[in-house]
Enzyme design. Structure first.
Site, PDB file in Angstrom:
ATOM      1  N   GLU A  55      -7.269   4.267   8.227  1.00 36.46           N
ATOM      2  CA  GLU A  55      -6.818   5.824   7.983  1.00 36.46           C
ATOM      3  C   GLU A  55      -7.894   6.653   7.664  1.00 36.46           C
ATOM      4  O   GLU A  55      -8.629   7.351   7.217  1.00 36.46           O
ATOM      5  CB  GLU A  55      -5.408   5.776   6.580  1.00 36.46           C
ATOM      6  N   SER A  93       3.482  -2.401  10.236  1.00 40.86           N
ATOM      7  CA  SER A  93       5.124  -2.410  10.639  1.00 40.86           C
ATOM      8  C   SER A  93       5.631  -3.327  10.153  1.00 40.86           C
ATOM      9  O   SER A  93       7.078  -4.027  10.244  1.00 40.86           O
ATOM     10  CB  SER A  93       5.363  -1.631  12.298  1.00 40.86           C
ATOM     11  N   ASN A 110       0.742  -1.006   0.244  1.00 40.30           N
ATOM     12  CA  ASN A 110       0.631   0.280  -0.046  1.00 40.30           C
ATOM     13  C   ASN A 110       1.092   1.465  -0.314  1.00 40.30           C
ATOM     14  O   ASN A 110       1.331   1.873   1.057  1.00 40.30           O
ATOM     15  CB  ASN A 110      -0.596  -0.239   1.401  1.00 40.30           C
ATOM     16  N   TRP A 111       0.886   1.764  -0.996  1.00 38.96           N
ATOM     17  CA  TRP A 111       1.658   2.834  -1.299  1.00 38.96           C
ATOM     18  C   TRP A 111       1.377   4.438  -0.640  1.00 38.96           C
ATOM     19  O   TRP A 111       1.706   5.612  -0.040  1.00 38.96           O
ATOM     20  CB  TRP A 111       1.998   3.631  -3.017  1.00 38.96           C
ATOM     21  N   LYS A 112       0.067   3.962  -0.601  1.00 40.48           N
ATOM     22  CA  LYS A 112      -0.764   5.216   0.203  1.00 40.48           C
ATOM     23  C   LYS A 112      -0.358   6.781  -0.279  1.00 40.48           C
ATOM     24  O   LYS A 112      -0.414   6.709  -1.172  1.00 40.48           O
ATOM     25  CB  LYS A 112       0.026   5.626   1.659  1.00 40.48           C
ATOM     26  N   GLY A 169       2.741  -1.282   4.077  1.00 35.96           N
ATOM     27  CA  GLY A 169       3.472   0.589   3.992  1.00 35.96           C
ATOM     28  C   GLY A 169       4.169   0.647   3.740  1.00 35.96           C
ATOM     29  O   GLY A 169       4.624   0.452   2.400  1.00 35.96           O
ATOM     30  N   GLY A 170       4.987   0.796   4.771  1.00 32.68           N
ATOM     31  CA  GLY A 170       6.333   2.026   4.628  1.00 32.68           C
ATOM     32  C   GLY A 170       7.403   1.166   3.854  1.00 32.68           C
ATOM     33  O   GLY A 170       8.286   1.772   2.514  1.00 32.68           O
ATOM     34  N   GLY A 183       2.800   2.205  10.163  1.00 30.75           N
ATOM     35  CA  GLY A 183       3.970   3.442   9.998  1.00 30.75           C
ATOM     36  C   GLY A 183       4.568   3.622  12.174  1.00 30.75           C
ATOM     37  O   GLY A 183       5.037   4.384  12.072  1.00 30.75           O
ATOM     38  N   GLU A 193      -4.815  -5.295  10.294  1.00 32.88           N
ATOM     39  CA  GLU A 193      -3.728  -4.343  10.448  1.00 32.88           C
ATOM     40  C   GLU A 193      -4.156  -3.252  11.899  1.00 32.88           C
ATOM     41  O   GLU A 193      -5.025  -2.651  12.054  1.00 32.88           O
ATOM     42  CB  GLU A 193      -4.365  -3.198   9.742  1.00 32.88           C
TER      43      GLU A 193
HETATM   44  P1  13P Z   1       3.754   0.213   7.377  1.00 35.74           P
HETATM   45  O1  13P Z   1       3.924  -1.110   6.816  1.00 35.74           O
HETATM   46  O2  13P Z   1       4.075   1.162   7.340  1.00 35.74           O
HETATM   47  O3  13P Z   1       3.240  -0.205   9.488  1.00 35.74           O
HETATM   48  O4  13P Z   1       1.710   0.698   6.815  1.00 35.74           O
HETATM   49  C1  13P Z   1       0.426  -0.812   6.590  1.00 35.74           C
HETATM   50  C2  13P Z   1      -0.613  -0.342   6.493  1.00 35.74           C
HETATM   51  O5  13P Z   1      -1.286   0.327   6.932  1.00 35.74           O
HETATM   52  C3  13P Z   1      -0.221  -1.223   5.389  1.00 35.74           C
HETATM   53  O6  13P Z   1      -1.509  -0.788   4.807  1.00 35.74           O
END
Ligand code: 13P
Length: 259
Positions: A107, A222, A11-13, A243-244, A183, A177
């Site tokens: 989110e 994470s 997920n690149w957000k 995510g990250g 994050g 999640e």
């Molecule tokens: P992180 O891997 O940055 O914690 O994000 C997880 C996330 O929200 C994936 O949708």
């Protein structure tokens, strides 16, 4: 554990630019890999304006011996179409070449006030258009500390089951999640995640054991190259929603090969 094929999703957000999105997609699709036959499904979720360009990059790379990467969107409207400024319909995502869509990311739930009811409508809309919904559930830290984790995730799952039925999970993915792990660098332990994954699978099994046995449940929060393997080794964890660490091709590939 059954023979569920693992999934690693990125997920690149709201990160990057058109150029960086194309570069990252090309690096993933063009990556050579050793684990022939053993690779998980790989799905990336770029921001809306980058979907079409990323799809072209993936299409071009498809013939090469790289990794097959599927495309998804980070959200979808609960409406079919109409006067809904700023929203994007499931049909439009299908037109863009998306196969998957995230619904109910924490989110969206927290920053945009999405209710369980709205998330269920989005899930339904995506499924009606042949997209595979990736339903995200998870508790906040105060909820975990109050011992409400199970109740929270079952309520989030329950509203989708009520609207769409357990049968809808035959062509869906579930993602656990925990909000406190997103994050923060503070991943759930494999045992903490496994406990919730087993609870979620058990809930679906009460309606349909076969669908529950085949359902892929991803862990997100994470995930990185170091913690992916022990998480994915748990019997009910079928991969990750990252995510990250999905924003760097090397980091993301390390997670893909950790499966
Ligand atoms: P992180 O891997 O940055 O914690 O994000 C997880 C996330 O929200 C994936 O949708």
């Amino acid at each position: 554990m059954g023979d569920r094929r693992r999934i690693v999703a990125g997920n690149w957000k709201m990160h990057g630019s058109l150029a960086s999105a194309r570069e990252l997609a090309a690096a993933l699709a063009g990556a050579s890999h050793e684990a022939a036959g053993g690779l998980p499904e790989v799905i990336i979720f770029p921001p809306y304006p980058h979907l079409d360009a990323v799809r072209r990059v993936l299409d071009d790379a498809q013939s090469a011996a790289g990794i097959a990467v599927q495309l998804g969107a980070q959200d979808v409207s609960g409406h079919e179409q109409g006067a809904h400024t700023g929203q994007v319909s499931a049909g439009m995502l299908d037109d863009c070449g998306c196969s998957h869509v995230l619904v109910g990311h924490s989110e969206r739930r927290s920053a945009f006030g999405e209710s369980d009811e709205l998330v269920a409508r989005k899930f339904r809309r995506a499924a009606d258009h042949g997209l595979i919904p990736v339903l995200c559930v998870g508790e906040t830290l105060p909820e975990r500390e109050a011992g409400q984790t199970g109740a929270v995730v079952l309520k989030q799952l329950g509203s989708v089951m009520k609207r769409c039925g357990a049968g809808a999970f035959e062509r869906a993915v579930l993602a656990y999640e925990p909000v406190w792990a997103i994050g923060t660098g503070l991943s759930a332990t494999p045992e903490q995640a496994q406990e919730v994954h087993a609870l979620l699978r058990g809930e679906i099994a009460r309606s349909n054991a076969k669908i529950a046995a085949g359902l892929r449940i991803l862990y997100g929060g994470s995930v990185n190259g170091a913690n992916a393997a022990p998480l994915f080794a748990q019997p009910d964890i079928d991969g990750g929603l990252v995510g990250g660490a999905s924003l760097d091709a090397k980091d993301f590939l390390r997670i893909i090969t950790a499966v």
